[in-house]
Design an enzyme around this catalytic site. Structure first.
Site, short mmCIF file in Angstrom:
data_model
loop_
_atom_site.label_atom_id
_atom_site.label_comp_id
_atom_site.label_asym_id
_atom_site.label_seq_id
_atom_site.Cartn_x
_atom_site.Cartn_y
_atom_site.Cartn_z
CE LYS A 157 -2.42 2.36 4.78
NZ LYS A 157 -2.44 1.72 3.49
CB SER B 58 -0.61 -0.45 0.86
OG SER B 58 -0.45 0.43 2.53
#
Length: 390
Positions: free
Chosen positions: A170, A52
């Site tokens: 993230k 991701s």
């Protein structure tokens, strides 16, 4: 003769030197305590489990996460087996911690606050999951086949304390007090386009003269192949970085490259009556800041419901068209914590804030700092070792 390793107690009796076993035991206990303190308050090792964050971070990049950057959290659950997270080694569900003692959220002073563009490790904020993120794409497949609620029901096992939930990584694209929007996949913060991480990926539709691209050349560029990438003759979908796009435009067989928008999944706040947002077109959305007050009504309660009830521990009720917080009528709410908006650099293959909303400050573990080891393709990725993370 009084040797250095002999001592005398109060009665004048000589005390024998510790046995080798006792010395090793003392050293081991000291090492465990020291390592636990370092892991809790200074830095912790973390491994990238999913794509991701590609190409900024790759699967099997081994990182050091700085806890002193933002200030280390005092553990919510201090009674835990050393060097474990939430589950005992070699078991599936056996807890590695005890909730007999539970401390409220408190953070030591840090060197800086969380800033836009920081790469941040945090505890997963929505519910609790059995597995790590695994492949973000596998989550998408489950959602499509089962529906979002069924997926969460399948994943939820127990409600772990905040500091024992799964760790995610993230990029912080918006900090407390910002207003965020996404237009055709481009992020805007406070009305200005946010910086695009140079190694970030998104999907592009690549149109050629009809010929396929040379797979060896694509491999040299590090272009990620997507299963069934050929839509039709001369049309292909690839995950590309900005650098990849610039390079491919010089290929003689390329006619056009443009962002590819697929059918989107339902996104936060899951209120389609008031918000027709998608993963590529989203907002504007205010990111809550500690001390700020917002009006609440039926049109925006879906955005703030979880903050009020779960993250900040209030009782929220709706009666006869009015909202009540802790039994008192309320048409506004003042936030007790700062919140952040986190997104993966691999934007089309990331389970992030677009799907589960805000990250509270008490969920933040630390700042991703350094890649100390990287392994992939059957060998060590030497070029990635000891790179700082940007």
């Amino acid at each position: 003769m009084n040797l250095a390793f002999w001592k005398r107690n109060k009665e004048g009796q000589s005390r024998k030197k510790k046995s080798a076993v006792r010395e090793w035991l003392d050293a081991a206990i000291f090492a465990v305590i020291a390592a636990t303190l370092i892991r809790t308050f200074i830095f912790e090792a973390y491994t990238i489990p999913t794509p991701s964050m590609e190409k900024t971070l790759l699967v099997n990049d081994f990182l050091f996460v700085s806890k002193i950057s933002y200030g280390a959290r005092i553990p919510n659950t201090p009674l835990a087996v050393p060097f474990t997270h939430h589950t005992l080694p070699f078991t599936k569900y056996s807890k590695a911690y005890s909730e007999a003692v539970h401390w409220p959220y408190k953070r030591l002073p840090g060197f800086t606050d969380i800033k836009r563009n920081d790469v941040v490790v945090f505890n997963f904020p929505e519910g609790d999951t059995v597995a790590l993120e695994q492949q973000d794409q596998s989550y998408y497949g489950l959602v499509r086949s089962l529906g979002r609620d069924a997926v969460w029901e399948a994943y939820h096992v127990t409600s772990r304390p905040v500091d024992k939930r799964e760790n995610y990584i993230k990029r912080c694209v918006a900090e407390a007090g910002d207003t965020l929007s996404i237009k055709d996949g481009i992020v805007f913060v406070n009305g200005r386009q946010a910086p695009i991480p140079p190694e970030s990926e998104r999907r592009y539709l690549v149109e050629t003269t009809g010929d396929q691209l040379n797979p060896e050349r694509l491999e040299e560029l590090g272009v990620t192949a997507i299963p069934d990438a050929a839509l039709s003759t001369g049309l292909f979908v690839y995950n590309l970085t900005p650098g990849n796009v610039a390079a491919l435009k010089n290929f003689s067989v390329i006619k056009n490259i443009r962002p590819y928008f697929s059918t989107g999944l339902p996104v936060f706040p899951y209120d389609t009556a008031h918000y027709h947002w998608t993963e590529e077109n989203f907002g504007p959305l205010y990111i809550p800041k500690k001390g700020a007050t917002v009006k609440i009504d039926s049109s925006n309660i879906a955005i703030y419901d979880r903050i009020i009830r779960v993250y900040e521990g209030n009782k929220l009720e709706s009666k006869n068209g009015r909202f009540y917080i802790n039994g008192q009528p309320a048409d506004s709410y003042t936030f007790k914590m700062n919140y952040y908006w986190m997104m993966g650099d691999n934007r089309n293959n990331s389970l992030d804030s677009r799907y589960w909303g805000f990250v509270p400050e008490d969920h933040v573990v630390g700042k991703a700092w350094l890649i100390w080891m990287s392994y992939g393709g059957g060998s060590i990725r030497w070029s990635r070792l000891f790179q700082t993370i940007k």
